[in-house]
Design an enzyme around this catalytic site. Sequence first.
Site: not given
Ligand code: SAH
Ligand code: SF4
Length: 416
Positions: A128, A141, A148, A152, A217, A272-273, A348, A391
Amino acid sequence: MTTSFETGETSMAPAFVEKRPIERYAAPAQPSLVGMTREALAESLGAVGVPERQCRMRVQQIWHWLYVRGARDFDAMTTLSKDLRAALARRFTLARPEVAAEQVSVDGTRKWLLRLPGEVENAPHEVECVYIPETDRGTLCISSQVGCTLHCTFCHTGTQRLVRNLTAAEIVAQVVLARDRLGDWLAAEPASAEEPGRGGRDPEKRLVSNIVMMGMGEPLYNFEAVRDGLNVVADGDGLSISKRRITLSTSGVVPNIARTGAEIGCMLAISLHAVTDELRDQLVPLNRKYPLRELLDACRHYPGLSNARRITFEYVMLKGINDSLADAKALVRLLKGIPAKINLIPFNPWPGTKYECSDWEQIEKFSEIVFAAGYSSPVRTPRGRDILAACGQLKSATEKLSARERLALRAMAMTD
Ligand code: SAH
Ligand code: SF4
């Protein structure tokens, strides 16, 4: 994505228009020049018999047609001889990725589901790409991988079975495609009121002004392709999106952080989270390999880091997991001394997830602590829940962006 959004999904969700049904995608028989680096273009020209001594000039000419004018037809490349155009057309195409679905929101947000060559067990390769317009910029974006390999626990992309790296050309092609769909190419003459469609955009008024690599990814697990692709996107004689307006988001692949600064030189965002290794190990399992201390050290040494070029730290707000006020204070302490921005992202939700998004009041209290510590307001509440988007985990062809997704995406895209 069937997101339950307590404030009333139907009235909040923007009206998306489904433009195209999903069709089966056959990979083009001939390679496309779209997305190629200068080196790849030079090789392609060699393959059609362009003599070595002409190559540089021809590459420069084609570069302009591909990435400034957005040419879709070799015949449009009027600075090339007819013979060369014909030779190129015999061996190559100017094809873009297949758009499996396009959704357009009332506020101008657009989402494209792109189908890329390749299929495993009848599952097509899809990614996407989302465009988010704002008054002072337009952010695209883009994705770096189909799926991936990292898992996470709060991310939907990490649950997808199929994974493959995008090529550098597929990364660039997302930007080309967005410019096509938005009519965002520079044309020979300025746009005219009498003949809309005929002219092009003033470079100052380009719609796609910023890129965030926050789609599907982990970009730093596809380093070379991401580097080569972003260097094409940033090239001042082509797509011309400055590296200060390109932000790469990583979950923390420490060994490639310094390389990102040195070989790409774009802005960096870190997912970071969590503020302790114990919690981050659960949320972002890559933390077990590269714990917080190593990650933050790599950030401190990020080439080009300064108060004018800060690192964005993304922090997804998970109810009862990482959203206490003690977490907010620890976050501020943890980042002390690093030129940083903090981006709070409303979680989300997706079907089957065990997490919930923090309550709005909690996000506000959390953000007040972050704000009081001198970080600019990280979640923008005024435009509220009806305008924002997400996204990363949006790969779902026919679903509409829910209010929650939009909120999360907008928060992710706000990197300056
Ligand atoms: N893999 C990379 C980039 C893609 S994810 C990364 O993890 O940084 C882009 C962002 O979306 C990241 O900060 C990720 O933690 C966040 N993200 C993933 N799933 C999410 C969700 N369900 N709600 C909000 N943010 C989310
Ligand atoms: Fe992959 Fe980023 Fe999603 Fe973690 S948050 S699973 S690194 S796309």
